[in-house]
Design an enzyme around this catalytic site. Structure first.
Site, PDB file in Angstrom:
ATOM      1  N   SER A  69      -9.789  -0.720   7.248  1.00  0.00           N
ATOM      2  CA  SER A  69      -9.222  -0.731   5.900  1.00  0.00           C
ATOM      3  C   SER A  69      -8.501  -2.023   5.539  1.00  0.00           C
ATOM      4  O   SER A  69      -8.227  -2.260   4.362  1.00  0.00           O
ATOM      5  CB  SER A  69      -8.254   0.447   5.737  1.00  0.00           C
ATOM      6  OG  SER A  69      -8.913   1.670   5.963  1.00  0.00           O
TER       7      SER A  69
ATOM      8  N   LYS B 105       0.845  -1.192   0.000  1.00  0.00           N
ATOM      9  CA  LYS B 105       0.000   0.000   0.000  1.00  0.00           C
ATOM     10  C   LYS B 105       0.882   1.243   0.000  1.00  0.00           C
ATOM     11  O   LYS B 105       1.886   1.303   0.731  1.00  0.00           O
ATOM     12  CB  LYS B 105      -0.904  -0.030   1.231  1.00  0.00           C
ATOM     13  CG  LYS B 105      -1.938   1.087   1.301  1.00  0.00           C
ATOM     14  CD  LYS B 105      -2.825   0.895   2.534  1.00  0.00           C
ATOM     15  CE  LYS B 105      -3.897   1.971   2.649  1.00  0.00           C
ATOM     16  NZ  LYS B 105      -4.775   1.747   3.822  1.00  0.00           N
TER      17      LYS B 105
ATOM     18  N   SER C  45      -9.464   1.654   3.022  1.00  0.00           N
ATOM     19  CA  SER C  45      -8.643   2.461   2.130  1.00  0.00           C
ATOM     20  C   SER C  45      -7.622   1.640   1.362  1.00  0.00           C
ATOM     21  O   SER C  45      -7.032   2.117   0.388  1.00  0.00           O
ATOM     22  CB  SER C  45      -7.917   3.544   2.946  1.00  0.00           C
ATOM     23  OG  SER C  45      -7.037   2.974   3.907  1.00  0.00           O
TER      24      SER C  45
END
Length: 581
Positions: free
Chosen positions: A178, A80, A154
């Site tokens: 997330s 990420k 997210s």
């Protein structure tokens, strides 16, 4: 670039086998991933996409590692883009925020030292603020199975990269859900370790006091292997703590909420049906179920975005936002600017801390040797619906996730049966920060349907008379290693009789058409002791299946039907304890 016969869903175990047999090489796998990434460009998975320029140095390092000693040798993973990979830009989903780190985040460093190959940096809801996957100037990440639907956020790109076969596992982060919501929406396992169990050094903070690095994988075993590599104290991380995950174990009980979960969105009915089906699977596991009032969980969850914790996000990002006009995604800026509200003063923070401490204590008392199960999400949305109503749709996605880190819990999302075609449905298993072995043990049981040799060491035993606590034969239970679990009731299908023995004992007989709920005790006994214990049971008593009030079945004391012909029916009492002495 030649295409190899690479499975669509990547597995750490299968890749390791293929490397050992020389059927595949890490270089060939990475080249195929690059091809797949190019074909999937419209999914908006990457901010720094896979390329041989990025990957080659890590392939070269494999020559210095022994595959037998490096547990992730040659395994491709995605990162990420709020987690640092040395010499590669970290954007956190905002081009103006970009910086180039000189060293890896601790989690990334440990994975690379174990032989894993970083293949790219993934898209995310900007500054890890969102649960939908649409809040990025790099494009809305599409759901891996149904592109019109949201991917979840997210950690949107991280989840979809695994679900589309572009990585064997990926790193995400989780502050409000997330690391779990995108897993559920893309049919993945999403493991969120306890706060501090994985270092967060090298992670762009959302709420540093709550942030976790997480893993997405196609199987629980893959996720747990990554956990073994990454877990451990980091003296350079102020939030790190020493938390060792124990061997998998089955909890003494499962907790469910008394109130029916709220389902929402265009597939609310399908999600309701999927939850009902999941409940049937849970009840079939033969673990006692307790129903609890979960209203305080929702109250705790509201503190995250509707209380002073949003000011923690502003404390980290406020100066950047105020000095970079129009650099931030509009809805993200709206959410973050809430943290500047003067109502969130020092007194408000301490009031929230004190309130939350009470909730923590209650949660950890309830979760002692127990696991709470909830839907990961109560629904999903089309990407268009989220664009039309970005705040409310996002809020709904966190309904069953926001409380987790505030209450210092660990969690794992596991896929249950799909709600409809290409519409995944996930469950989250929660427990206290010291009980990660319970959520992984129960997840293994739920997913695989059998208790492994590591967990199949005890059995639940229902007792209804002299073997209960405080009665003469309790010693037989403790002499055989049994431990009391809880008090509960049978299904309303039983008759209880008083046997004419000395001393008098009860007998539990199942009725075909009608019966009574009888109070019983559940004990946990080592399987190795069960045979010896059974030899002590006199006729007409024996061991058989007893149905509990929640519909599950456990081993327990039962009585042969003929004994009822000459015995007193004492079903009216509701249990042996309630008879006059």
């Amino acid at each position: 670039m030649q295409t190899i016969n690479l499975p669509q869903m990547l597995s750490i175990l299968e890749l390791k086998k293929s490397y050992q047999s020389k059927k595949l090489s890490p270089e060939a796998v990475c080249k195929t991933i690059i091809q797949r990434a190019e074909a999937d460009k419209e999914f908006n998975i990457w901010i720094t996409p896979p390329s041989m320029e990025l990957i080659q140095p890590y392939l070269d390092q494999l020559h210095d590692l022994d595959p037998g000693q490096a547990p992730l040798w040659g395994i491709p993973f995605a990162i990420k883009d709020n987690i640092d990979l040395a010499d590669v830009p970290t954007t956190a989903g905002c081009a103006e925020f970009t910086f180039i780190p000189t060293e890896h985040a601790t989690t990334v460093k440990r994975l690379i030292e174990a032989g894993a190959i970083p293949v790219g940096k993934t898209n995310l809801d900007q500054f890890a603020t969102g649960l939908v996957g649409t809040r990025s100037p790099y494009g809305e990440t599409k759901n891996a199975l149904s592109p019109d639907l949201i991917s979840g956020g997210s950690s949107s790109g991280s989840a979809v990269s695994v679900a589309r076969g572009l990585a064997a596992f990926s790193l995400g982060t989780d502050t409000a859900g997330s690391g779990r919501v995108p897993a559920a929406l893309n049919r993945l396992v999403g493991f969120k370790p306890s706060l501090g169990a994985w270092p967060i050094k090298g992670v762009v903070p959302a709420c540093a006091s709550l942030d976790c690095v997480t893993v997405f994988a196609n199987s629980l075993s893959d996720a747990m292997l990554v956990d073994e590599v990454v877990r451990g104290f980091d003296e350079n991380d102020a939030w790190s703590r020493q938390l060792k995950r124990q061997k998998n174990a089955i909890p003494e009980k499962v907790l469910l909420l008394k109130d029916q979960p709220e389902f929402f969105g265009p597939f609310a009915a399908e999600y309701q049906q999927a939850w009902d089906a999941a409940l049937q699977r849970i009840r079939s596991l033969s673990i006692p179920i307790e129903y609890i009032d979960g209203s305080y969980l929702l109250e705790a969850a509201s503190i995250l975005y509707e209380g002073p914790w949003v000011a923690e996000r502003w404390s980290d990002l406020g100066s950047f936002i105020t000095s970079n006009h129009q650099a931030v995604f509009p809805v993200t800026e709206t959410v973050l600017r809430n943290g500047a509200n003067p109502v969130y003063d020092a007194a408000a923070v301490f009031n929230a801390i004190h309130k939350l401490q009470g909730f923590k204590q209650k949660a950890h008392q309830q979760l002692k040797n127990a696991v709470l199960i909830m839907p990961t999400s109560g629904g999903t949305w089309t990407r268009e619906q989220v664009r039309e109503n970005p705040i409310e749709t996002n809020r709904k996605m966190g309904l069953y996730t926001n409380h987790c880190n505030l209450l210092d819990l660990c969690a794992v999302d596991v896929p249950s049966n799909d709600a409809a075609f290409n519409l995944p449905f996930g469950l989250t298993l929660f427990s206290g920060y010291e009980n990660e072995h319970l959520i992984s043990g129960l997840a293994d049981l739920f997913l695989n349907g059998t208790r492994s040799s590591k967990t199949n060491t005890t059995t639940l035993l229902a007792v209804c008379g002299l073997h209960m606590r405080g009665y003469p034969l309790e010693k037989q239970m403790t002499d055989h290693g049994a431990k009391f679990v809880c008090q509960t009731k049978t299904a309303a299908k039983y008759k209880m009789i008083r046997l004419s023995s000395l001393p008098a004992k009860p007998g539990l007989i199942r009725e075909n058409n009608s019966g009574t709920a009888i109070e019983i005790e559940l004990w946990k006994m080592p399987l190795s002791e069960l045979g010896a214990f059974a030899t002590l049971i006199p006729s007409p008593l024996g061991l058989g299946k007893v149905e509990l009030e929640d519909g599950s079945e456990v081993l327990g004391f039962v009585c042969e039907g003929f004994a009822a012909l000459e015995a007193e029916d004492i079903s009216y009492s509701g249990g042996w304890r309630y008879l006059p002495s």
